[in-house]
Write a protein that holds these residues in place. Structure first.
Motif, PDB file in Angstrom:
ATOM      1  N   LEU B 296       0.805  -1.225   0.000  1.00 13.04           N
ATOM      2  CA  LEU B 296       0.000   0.000   0.000  1.00 13.04           C
ATOM      3  C   LEU B 296       0.839   1.276   0.000  1.00 13.04           C
ATOM      4  CD1 LEU B 296      -2.814  -0.979   2.554  1.00 13.04           C
ATOM      5  CD2 LEU B 296      -2.970  -0.837   0.073  1.00 13.04           C
ATOM      6  N   ARG B 298       1.966   3.176  -2.509  1.00 10.20           N
ATOM      7  CA  ARG B 298       1.467   4.232  -3.390  1.00 10.20           C
ATOM      8  C   ARG B 298       0.170   4.836  -2.834  1.00 10.20           C
ATOM      9  NH1 ARG B 298      -0.911   3.362  -9.380  1.00 10.20           N
ATOM     10  NH2 ARG B 298      -2.244   2.049  -8.129  1.00 10.20           N
ATOM     11  N   GLU B 299      -0.742   3.963  -2.394  1.00  8.61           N
ATOM     12  CA  GLU B 299      -2.003   4.475  -1.854  1.00  8.61           C
ATOM     13  C   GLU B 299      -1.746   5.270  -0.565  1.00  8.61           C
ATOM     14  OE1 GLU B 299      -1.527   1.428  -3.003  1.00  8.61           O
ATOM     15  OE2 GLU B 299      -2.826   1.515  -4.765  1.00  8.61           O
ATOM     16  N   LEU B 301       0.916   7.039   0.099  1.00  4.56           N
ATOM     17  CA  LEU B 301       1.434   8.357  -0.302  1.00  4.56           C
ATOM     18  C   LEU B 301       0.284   9.290  -0.684  1.00  4.56           C
ATOM     19  CD1 LEU B 301       3.874  10.192  -1.278  1.00  4.56           C
ATOM     20  CD2 LEU B 301       3.467   9.203  -3.534  1.00  4.56           C
ATOM     21  N   ARG B 370     -12.584  11.189   2.915  1.00  2.00           N
ATOM     22  CA  ARG B 370     -13.022   9.998   3.657  1.00  2.00           C
ATOM     23  C   ARG B 370     -12.297   8.742   3.143  1.00  2.00           C
ATOM     24  NH1 ARG B 370     -17.005   8.628   7.251  1.00  2.00           N
ATOM     25  NH2 ARG B 370     -17.890   6.574   6.905  1.00  2.00           N
ATOM     26  N   GLN B 371     -12.104   8.693   1.846  1.00  2.24           N
ATOM     27  CA  GLN B 371     -11.367   7.570   1.254  1.00  2.24           C
ATOM     28  C   GLN B 371      -9.930   7.536   1.801  1.00  2.24           C
ATOM     29  OE1 GLN B 371     -12.230   5.045  -0.476  1.00  2.24           O
ATOM     30  NE2 GLN B 371     -10.701   4.463  -2.001  1.00  2.24           N
ATOM     31  N   ALA B 372      -9.330   8.709   1.927  1.00  3.00           N
ATOM     32  CA  ALA B 372      -7.959   8.783   2.455  1.00  3.00           C
ATOM     33  C   ALA B 372      -7.910   8.300   3.906  1.00  3.00           C
ATOM     34  CB  ALA B 372      -7.444  10.218   2.350  1.00  3.00           C
ATOM     35  N   LEU B 373      -8.948   8.631   4.686  1.00  6.33           N
ATOM     36  CA  LEU B 373      -8.971   8.188   6.090  1.00  6.33           C
ATOM     37  C   LEU B 373      -9.069   6.663   6.179  1.00  6.33           C
ATOM     38  CD1 LEU B 373     -11.346  10.786   7.819  1.00  6.33           C
ATOM     39  CD2 LEU B 373      -8.861  10.821   7.731  1.00  6.33           C
ATOM     40  N   LYS B 374      -9.792   6.061   5.234  1.00  8.39           N
ATOM     41  CA  LYS B 374      -9.900   4.586   5.221  1.00  8.39           C
ATOM     42  C   LYS B 374      -8.547   3.962   4.866  1.00  8.39           C
ATOM     43  CE  LYS B 374     -14.781   4.361   3.922  1.00  8.39           C
ATOM     44  NZ  LYS B 374     -15.715   4.000   2.852  1.00  8.39           N
ATOM     45  N   ILE B 375      -7.885   4.569   3.887  1.00  9.42           N
ATOM     46  CA  ILE B 375      -6.580   4.018   3.490  1.00  9.42           C
ATOM     47  C   ILE B 375      -5.566   4.222   4.612  1.00  9.42           C
ATOM     48  CG2 ILE B 375      -4.666   4.344   1.860  1.00  9.42           C
ATOM     49  CD1 ILE B 375      -6.830   4.711  -0.308  1.00  9.42           C
ATOM     50  N   TRP B 376      -5.694   5.314   5.340  1.00  6.96           N
ATOM     51  CA  TRP B 376      -4.826   5.530   6.517  1.00  6.96           C
ATOM     52  C   TRP B 376      -4.940   4.320   7.459  1.00  6.96           C
ATOM     53  CZ3 TRP B 376      -5.795  10.168  10.422  1.00  6.96           C
ATOM     54  CH2 TRP B 376      -4.778  10.205  11.368  1.00  6.96           C
ATOM     55  N   GLU B 377      -6.184   3.913   7.731  1.00 10.22           N
ATOM     56  CA  GLU B 377      -6.406   2.769   8.622  1.00 10.22           C
ATOM     57  C   GLU B 377      -5.820   1.484   8.010  1.00 10.22           C
ATOM     58  OE1 GLU B 377      -7.128   2.135  11.523  1.00 10.22           O
ATOM     59  OE2 GLU B 377      -7.828   0.048  11.564  1.00 10.22           O
ATOM     60  N   MET B 378      -5.989   1.318   6.693  1.00 10.31           N
ATOM     61  CA  MET B 378      -5.470   0.098   6.054  1.00 10.31           C
ATOM     62  C   MET B 378      -3.938   0.060   6.092  1.00 10.31           C
ATOM     63  SD  MET B 378      -8.086  -0.239   2.857  1.00 10.31           S
ATOM     64  CE  MET B 378      -7.631  -1.877   2.338  1.00 10.31           C
ATOM     65  N   ARG B 380      -2.085   1.488   8.375  1.00  9.21           N
ATOM     66  CA  ARG B 380      -1.714   1.206   9.773  1.00  9.21           C
ATOM     67  C   ARG B 380      -1.806  -0.301  10.042  1.00  9.21           C
ATOM     68  NH1 ARG B 380      -3.641   0.374  14.465  1.00  9.21           N
ATOM     69  NH2 ARG B 380      -5.752   0.147  13.699  1.00  9.21           N
ATOM     70  N   GLN B 381      -2.886  -0.897   9.555  1.00 13.03           N
ATOM     71  CA  GLN B 381      -3.064  -2.348   9.759  1.00 13.03           C
ATOM     72  C   GLN B 381      -1.976  -3.138   9.029  1.00 13.03           C
ATOM     73  OE1 GLN B 381      -7.051  -3.479   8.583  1.00 13.03           O
ATOM     74  NE2 GLN B 381      -8.003  -2.200  10.143  1.00 13.03           N
TER      75      GLN B 381
END
Lengths: 94, 470
Positions: B296, B298-299, B301, B370-378, B380-381
């Motif tokens: 992840l 690239r996503e 970034l 909101r999409q960026a916040l979801k990718i932030w969580e992904m 982190r995981q």
């Protein structure tokens, strides 16, 4: 949905900054580039993932509740114009 | 005493023993700073008399029988961190005379330990960038090769030996890439370990205060001194009850290093080779190497930039000529705001604030933010999953060699340089940059990333494995 040009115009208004027309045109070209760059972000499947709102487990910092002198004088000095307990702005009425 | 050949411990020892006074050390340092600054453009302000006074106070403490752990150690402070004696310029001409009423917590703690602030270092427009190319003061030149950017001025200050430590902010990777480009060590700590009080963050979620030094060993001398609870930064509450440090001895079979094979595909072959060699050195040194997936980047970034721009829009709102900055002369209130902000915000800060406002608009919030916040969580995981199998992870610090000072390149090209640093910022985990090798006379650094509060392990492994910038 509004065009990127209309959205950009609103954004410039929102941040209250004076920009010349050539600068606005330049920013519009950059915005188009940015939106192209961000396409993989939109295409990415995030499934059921919940958005992360805080990157850390911050908790409220509780201080003892007692009056403090504060640092108003120092903060006043840091402001461009301050008098009589107020931050001064230019007159808007004669 | 030549600072480039001395560790922080040795220098402080020499001051304690009276082999050199803090005053002498700082006088010499200031002289070197003036000379080097002309060619390299490292400092925005030099402390001069104030630094001499600080040094005299340290000498007095020693005369009184005290042993300050950083006695007389010269420190450079990035110009987005407040120091109440010198201006906090923030990379904006409108703040060139702004004296902050506060001093950053990390700077306060270093000074309490006997370190001496010798000056403020150059930075990008409002601290937004990893090159200093957008600085109104002009870019900082790489001490290894003129014509290339240093990445961070603090790293250049350390690499040239004019100071031993630099306190710097790091949001998307300025500190870590600067260390890579200048052949020194730079630590971005775990979220909450070091107070951000007194840091002018353009991006509160990811901005951290870290340390750059000659080596991991020198950073180890400082880390505990600047860490810990500070009621002025709620994120440090995690330190209030004491943190569980992850400590493992270097060279041990107990340490597994994650090697994200596909992550290196973005690099040019000569850079990729550096990391293949580093992997071999780790294996020869007794570490277990495990290939891991880090898909992840690239996503991560892209998500970083969406969130960072949204936060810049909000954080820059206070720079309006009334609360902060100079009030522009204008005929109306509206014009006054517009002109004041045009004088305060440079090209990069305008770009990020305006695009941030655009991305937060009703039409775009859900799609982008909101999409960026979801990718932030992904992201982190994903890092958490890696650290279930590994103790630490090796990654490049920069995507390419330091950028040229000449010639224009697109803003997205610059942002793409953060490919390996921005996702680590999203993870909240600590990262240490250490020198890994050289290409075309320029140093190339690697990041060692670990789980939360693994800094001591990172520093131990980094000190044992990386070459130093000396």
């Amino acid at each position: 949905m509004e065009t990127s040009a209309a959205g950009l115009e609103k954004a410039i208004k929102a941040i209250k900054i004076g920009l010349s027309l050539p600068e606005q045109d330049h920013l519009h070209r950059e915005l188009e580039e940015l939106l192209g760059w961000l396409e993989p972000l939109l295409a990415f499947n995030t499934g059921e993932t919940e958005p992360l709102l805080f990157g850390h487990e911050a908790v409220n910092v509780l201080r003892e509740d007692h009056p403090q002198e504060g640092r108003l004088a120092e903060l006043q000095e840091a402001a461009p114009n301050f008098a009589g307990g107020f931050y001064l702005v230019p007159k808007i009425m004669d | 005493m030549e600072l480039r050949k001395t560790t922080v411990r040795q220098a402080a020892d020499a001051v304690w023993k009276g082999e050199i006074t803090a005053h002498q050390l700082i006088e010499k340092t200031l002289k070197n700073c003036s000379v080097l600054n002309e060619g390299l453009n490292i400092f925005t302000y030099l402390a001069g008399i104030d630094a001499v006074e600080q040094a005299k106070a340290v000498d007095q403490k020693i005369k009184n029988g005290e042993k300050p752990p950083l006695a007389g150690i010269p420190v450079a402070v990035k110009d987005d961190l407040c120091y109440g004696v010198l201006p906090t310029g923030l990379g904006s001409p409108a703040f060139s005379e702004f004296i902050s009423p506060v001093t950053a917590a990390a700077v306060e703690r270093l000074m309490e330990a006997g370190a001496v602030v010798i000056g403020k270092t150059n930075l990008d427009d409002m601290g937004q960038g990893s090159t200093t190319l957008s600085s109104p003061n002009g870019p900082t030149v790489n001490p290894w090769l003129a014509g290339r950017t240093a990445g961070s001025a603090g790293a250049a200050a350390v690499a040239t030996g004019v100071c031993m430590l630099a306190v710097e902010s790091d949001s998307g990777g300025a500190l870590r890439q600067g260390a890579s480009h200048c052949g020194v060590a730079g630590l971005r700590p775990t979220t909450g370990r070091v107070s951000r009080h007194g840091l002018n963050a353009h991006c509160s979620s990811f901005a951290r205060v870290g340390i750059t030094a000659f080596s991991g060993e020198d950073i180890s001398e400082v880390l505990d001194l600047i860490s810990g609870f500070d009621e002025r930064d709620a994120a440090t509450a995690v330190c209030r009850e004491g943190i569980s440090e992850i400590i493992k001895a270097p060279g041990s079979k107990d340490i597994t290093i994650g090697y994200p094979v596909t992550a290196f595909d973005y690099l040019e072959p000569e850079l990729r080779e550096i990391f293949e060699q580093a992997r071999e050195r780790f294996a020869e040194g007794g570490y277990r190497i495990e290939e891991v997936d880090l898909g992840l980047l690239r996503e991560g970034l892209l998500a970083y930039y969406v969130i960072a721009m949204a936060e810049a829009f909000s954080n820059h709102a206070r720079f309006d000529g009334i609360r902060f900055g100079k009030t522009a002369e204008a005929d109306s209130l509206e014009e006054m705001y517009e002109q004041s902000r045009a004088e305060i915000l440079g090209r990069e800060a305008r770009r990020r604030s305006i695009f941030g406002a655009f991305l937060l608009s009703k039409d775009n919030y859900g799609r982008y933010y909101r999409q960026a916040l979801k990718i932030w969580e992904m992201v982190r995981q994903e890092f958490e999953t890696v650290f279930e199998r590994c103790d630490l992870l090796m990654l490049p610090a920069a995507r390419s060699l330091p950028r040229s000072l000449e010639g224009e390149s697109g803003f997205l090209e610059g942002w793409s340089e953060d490919l390996y640093c921005a996702p680590v910022s999203l993870s909240g985990m600590p990262a240490l940059t250490i020198p890994a090798g050289q290409v075309d006379q320029l140093p190339v650094g690697m990041q060692l990333v670990g789980p939360p509060f693994s800094e001591k392990m990172l520093l131990a492994v980094g000190s044992a494995s990386g070459s130093t910038g000396k």
